[in-house]
Write a protein that holds these residues in place. Structure first.
Motif, PDB file in Angstrom:
ATOM      1  N   ASN A  90       0.832  -1.211   0.000  1.00 16.07           N
ATOM      2  CA  ASN A  90       0.000   0.000   0.000  1.00 16.07           C
ATOM      3  C   ASN A  90       0.865   1.259   0.000  1.00 16.07           C
ATOM      4  N   MET A  93       2.361   1.700  -3.437  1.00 16.36           N
ATOM      5  CA  MET A  93       1.363   2.195  -4.394  1.00 16.36           C
ATOM      6  C   MET A  93       1.076   3.683  -4.163  1.00 16.36           C
ATOM      7  N   GLN A  94       1.052   4.088  -2.912  1.00 18.00           N
ATOM      8  CA  GLN A  94       0.833   5.503  -2.605  1.00 18.00           C
ATOM      9  C   GLN A  94       1.944   6.340  -3.236  1.00 18.00           C
ATOM     10  N   LEU A  97       1.485   6.209  -7.175  1.00 15.69           N
ATOM     11  CA  LEU A  97       0.309   6.949  -7.668  1.00 15.69           C
ATOM     12  C   LEU A  97       0.338   8.420  -7.266  1.00 15.69           C
ATOM     13  N   SER A 100      -3.137   9.263  -1.974  1.00 17.37           N
ATOM     14  CA  SER A 100      -3.558   8.244  -1.020  1.00 17.37           C
ATOM     15  C   SER A 100      -4.168   7.061  -1.769  1.00 17.37           C
ATOM     16  N   VAL A 101      -3.933   5.873  -1.246  1.00 23.69           N
ATOM     17  CA  VAL A 101      -4.457   4.652  -1.866  1.00 23.69           C
ATOM     18  C   VAL A 101      -5.899   4.437  -1.406  1.00 23.69           C
ATOM     19  N   THR A 102      -6.749   4.047  -2.334  1.00 24.46           N
ATOM     20  CA  THR A 102      -8.140   3.725  -2.006  1.00 24.46           C
ATOM     21  C   THR A 102      -8.318   2.211  -2.102  1.00 24.46           C
ATOM     22  N   ASP A 105      -7.581   0.575  -5.458  1.00 23.94           N
ATOM     23  CA  ASP A 105      -6.228   0.569  -6.015  1.00 23.94           C
ATOM     24  C   ASP A 105      -5.498  -0.760  -5.814  1.00 23.94           C
ATOM     25  N   VAL A 106      -5.810  -1.470  -4.734  1.00 26.59           N
ATOM     26  CA  VAL A 106      -5.159  -2.745  -4.423  1.00 26.59           C
ATOM     27  C   VAL A 106      -6.269  -3.738  -4.092  1.00 26.59           C
ATOM     28  N   LEU A 126      -3.615  -4.596  -9.272  1.00 22.79           N
ATOM     29  CA  LEU A 126      -3.397  -3.161  -9.125  1.00 22.79           C
ATOM     30  C   LEU A 126      -4.032  -2.460 -10.323  1.00 22.79           C
ATOM     31  N   THR A 128      -5.469   0.362 -10.968  1.00 22.77           N
ATOM     32  CA  THR A 128      -5.299   1.789 -11.269  1.00 22.77           C
ATOM     33  C   THR A 128      -3.861   2.133 -11.632  1.00 22.77           C
ATOM     34  N   TYR A 129      -2.976   1.144 -11.591  1.00 21.94           N
ATOM     35  CA  TYR A 129      -1.591   1.388 -11.980  1.00 21.94           C
ATOM     36  C   TYR A 129      -1.413   1.004 -13.443  1.00 21.94           C
TER      37      TYR A 129
END
Length: 158
Positions: A90, A93-94, A97, A100-102, A105-106, A126, A128-129
């Motif tokens: 997380n 990913m933060q 991106l 903040s991760v939602t 996102d994961v 993932l 949104t990546y």
């Protein structure tokens, strides 16, 4: 009652005398001090030493102990506990991106593997990546461990 006076015109050093009805006489600070407060403290110590030498001796022992304790330095803070694999993913990913991760996102998907002892396999996606990568973790006996294994594979891929 304290009577404090400046030693010279610069007002950078002071002497003080303490007197009162409970003292046999007035007691003065032995040497000039850099502040009025320190001069008053020195006068109080002089009075304590003259009027109550046994209490002054105890105070001297405490001052030595305090000085020794402060000479040891500051406590070191314990290292932060290691981050779990899911938390680390997380966090990664933060950073990737730049926000903040939602929960979107994961995404973890669990599959139950039947057998004598049921185990679990997890996939982490993932979406949104860039490229929407998906990673498969090693099977584990607990759901939490299966998700952590999938997160570990994802971290290793980056």
């Amino acid at each position: 009652v304290y009577t404090t006076t400046a030693v010279d015109e610069t007002n950078k050093s002071f002497t003080s005398t303490v007197s009162g009805s409970i003292l046999s006489q007035g007691h003065s600070s032995a040497e000039p001090q850099i502040s009025k407060k320190l001069a008053e403290n020195a006068a109080a110590k002089a009075a304590l030493e003259a009027e109550h030498p046994e209490a002054y001796a105890e105070l001297a022992v405490l001052e030595v102990a305090v000085a020794a304790a402060s000479a040891k330095g500051q406590k070191r803070k314990a290292d932060a506990p290691p981050m779990g694999d899911k938390n680390e993913l997380n966090h990664m990913m933060q950073m990737l991106l730049s926000r903040s991760v939602t929960k979107d996102d994961v995404l973890y998907t669990l599959t139950t593997i039947e057998g004598e002892k049921p185990s679990y396999s997890a996939t982490v996606a993932l979406p949104t990546y860039q490229g929407s990568p998906t990673f498969q973790g090693a099977p584990a006996l607990a759901k939490k461990d299966a998700e952590a294994a999938a997160a570990k594979v994802a971290i290793a891929a980056f």
